[in-house]
Motif scaffolding. Structure first.
Motif, PDB file in Angstrom:
ATOM      1  N   VAL A 164      43.352  13.459  57.338  1.00 12.30           N
ATOM      2  CA  VAL A 164      42.179  13.061  56.553  1.00 12.30           C
ATOM      3  C   VAL A 164      41.888  11.577  56.727  1.00 12.30           C
ATOM      4  CG1 VAL A 164      43.471  12.637  54.408  1.00 12.30           C
ATOM      5  CG2 VAL A 164      41.030  13.211  54.321  1.00 12.30           C
ATOM      6  N   ALA A 204      37.301  13.820  52.467  1.00 11.19           N
ATOM      7  CA  ALA A 204      38.200  14.609  51.617  1.00 11.19           C
ATOM      8  C   ALA A 204      37.642  16.002  51.357  1.00 11.19           C
ATOM      9  CB  ALA A 204      38.435  13.874  50.299  1.00 11.19           C
ATOM     10  N   SER A 242      38.081  18.000  54.585  1.00 11.73           N
ATOM     11  CA  SER A 242      39.492  18.335  54.780  1.00 11.73           C
ATOM     12  C   SER A 242      39.941  19.417  53.812  1.00 11.73           C
ATOM     13  CB  SER A 242      40.348  17.077  54.618  1.00 11.73           C
ATOM     14  OG  SER A 242      40.028  16.118  55.607  1.00 11.73           O
ATOM     15  N   ALA A 243      39.435  19.368  52.574  1.00  9.17           N
ATOM     16  CA  ALA A 243      39.812  20.379  51.589  1.00  9.17           C
ATOM     17  C   ALA A 243      39.358  21.766  52.035  1.00  9.17           C
ATOM     18  CB  ALA A 243      39.208  20.033  50.234  1.00  9.17           C
ATOM     19  N   GLU A 274      41.471  22.905  55.067  1.00  8.97           N
ATOM     20  CA  GLU A 274      42.829  23.294  54.681  1.00  8.97           C
ATOM     21  C   GLU A 274      42.833  24.652  53.988  1.00  8.97           C
ATOM     22  OE1 GLU A 274      45.201  20.477  52.607  1.00  8.97           O
ATOM     23  OE2 GLU A 274      44.884  18.863  54.069  1.00  8.97           O
ATOM     24  N   VAL A 325      41.870  15.101  48.503  1.00  8.97           N
ATOM     25  CA  VAL A 325      41.916  16.405  49.164  1.00  8.97           C
ATOM     26  C   VAL A 325      42.587  17.423  48.242  1.00  8.97           C
ATOM     27  CG1 VAL A 325      42.726  17.701  51.168  1.00  8.97           C
ATOM     28  CG2 VAL A 325      42.011  15.313  51.430  1.00  8.97           C
ATOM     29  N   LYS A 378      40.792  20.755  46.377  1.00  7.88           N
ATOM     30  CA  LYS A 378      41.355  22.094  46.561  1.00  7.88           C
ATOM     31  C   LYS A 378      41.709  22.734  45.220  1.00  7.88           C
ATOM     32  CE  LYS A 378      44.409  22.758  49.807  1.00  7.88           C
ATOM     33  NZ  LYS A 378      45.629  22.548  50.634  1.00  7.88           N
TER      34      LYS A 378
END
Length: 358
Positions: free
Chosen positions: A6, A102, A105-106, A109, A343, A347
């Protein structure tokens, strides 16, 4: 490994000098980035959105790709993403590329973990022209074209990961005082518009907006510019005043304008009223999800505007890494640890939201 990923993405985003209207390259980069991860995306001009799931309950995570021009006195090159003492310096590091990195990336992931929202859809939108070009605002254009209207939203802006559930609006009002010109030596033959404007300013100083919003507080009003007179020896026949009014949901803009008209003698014109105040009830699932993901925090208010204004009627929370006080400053930076934490926050908030709204 995931922490470096990230931060590396944020570094890459900062290195694009994506001033408002110049987001083509960063938008292409972000589209390629998510496409390589196997996530389908759609692009409208220089705005991008991508998603997980296809259910009717849609949660939008939105942030912007554009930045304001560099300030004078940056301690490091503004588009170099300089890492010093655990902080990342650069234009857009805080406002708001950290949120965009972020959020992206969240979602990636969650996809890599084979997670999908039950009966829902998680959407991330990265948009153009948030900072300056309101006519070409990317989120507004996405909502008018391809982006589905969400049931709830998170707005990625620097709040130090504190949940902002209310945001002040901006109402700009112009007052025009009219008089009659005359030679200053024969002032009795004229009517001084500056003095009439001064009387209106005194009236406005006594004006109070009694309704107080529980989170945003009072409506504020300030005289920010005044212009009148054409020469030192001429009685001015015209004087213009501008009022900067930071509104709350306690009053509509129409109510504020009507109140001003009732107390002044000048002609009153609304110069701008598009930035309305917005607020989300604290019992909404998206608020509960944020409080779960950021334990120990409380709902807060914000004086600064964002793309939230294009989501009227949709429960939303403004939240992201970085400090709003550093936005548009030469010292703009963000803590690396806060970007990584963001991140995990997004999530957790996403999963909690969908569990609450099944």
């Amino acid at each position: 490994m995931r922490e470096r990923k990230v931060l590396s993405l944020l570094d890459s985003m900062i290195r694009f000098p994506s001033l408002s209207g110049q987001e083509d390259e960063i938008c292409s980069y972000m589209q390629s980035y998510v496409d390589q991860a196997g996530i389908h995306s759609e692009r409208i001009e220089n705005s991008l959105f991508f998603w997980l799931g296809d259910g009717p309950n849609k949660l939008l995570l939105a942030s912007h790709l554009d930045v304001v021009p560099p300030s004078s006195g940056h301690p490091y090159p503004p588009f170099d993403a300089t890492h010093i003492n655990g902080k990342i310096y650069g234009r857009g590091a805080s406002d708001a590329k950290a949120s965009g990195a972020a959020m992206t990336s969240a979602l990636l992931e969650l996809a890599s973990e084979n997670w999908k929202p039950e009966k829902g859809q998680l959407i991330v939108a990265l948009t153009e022209c948030e900072e300056t070009d309101y006519e070409n605002n990317g989120l507004q254009k996405l909502l008018q074209t391809k982006l589905p209207r969400p049931q709830s939203a998170l707005i990625g802006e620097p709040t130090n990961l504190l949940p902002v559930v209310a945001q002040k609006g901006l109402l700009v009002v112009r007052l025009d005082a009219k008089g009659h010109s005359a030679h200053a030596a024969r002032h009795e033959l004229g009517e001084n518009a500056i003095l009439k404007a001064a009387d209106d300013i005194l009236r406005l100083l006594k004006l109070k907006f009694d309704r107080c919003h529980p989170i945003l507080g009072d409506t504020s009003m300030n005289v920010t510019t005044i212009q009148g007179g054409v020469a030192r020896n001429v009685i001015p026949d015209h004087c213009t005043i501008y009022l900067d009014i930071r509104s709350t949901p306690a009053y509509t803009h129409d109510e504020i304008v009507a109140t001003i008209r009732a107390v002044v003698e000048s002609e009153v014109t609304v110069h701008s009223d598009r930035i309305i105040p917005v607020c989300t009830a604290t019992d909404e699932p998206i608020v509960e999800a944020c409080l779960t993901a950021a334990p120990g925090t409380q709902p807060e208010g914000s004086p600064t505007a964002s793309d939230w204004i294009y989501l009227q009627g949709i429960p939303a929370v403004k939240i992201g890494p970085g400090s709003s006080e550093l936005s548009h400053t030469a010292n703009e930076h963000v803590d690396q640890s806060e970007v990584v934490q963001a991140v995990d926050f997004y999530k957790t908030a996403v999963k909690k939201y969908f569990s609450l709204s099944r």
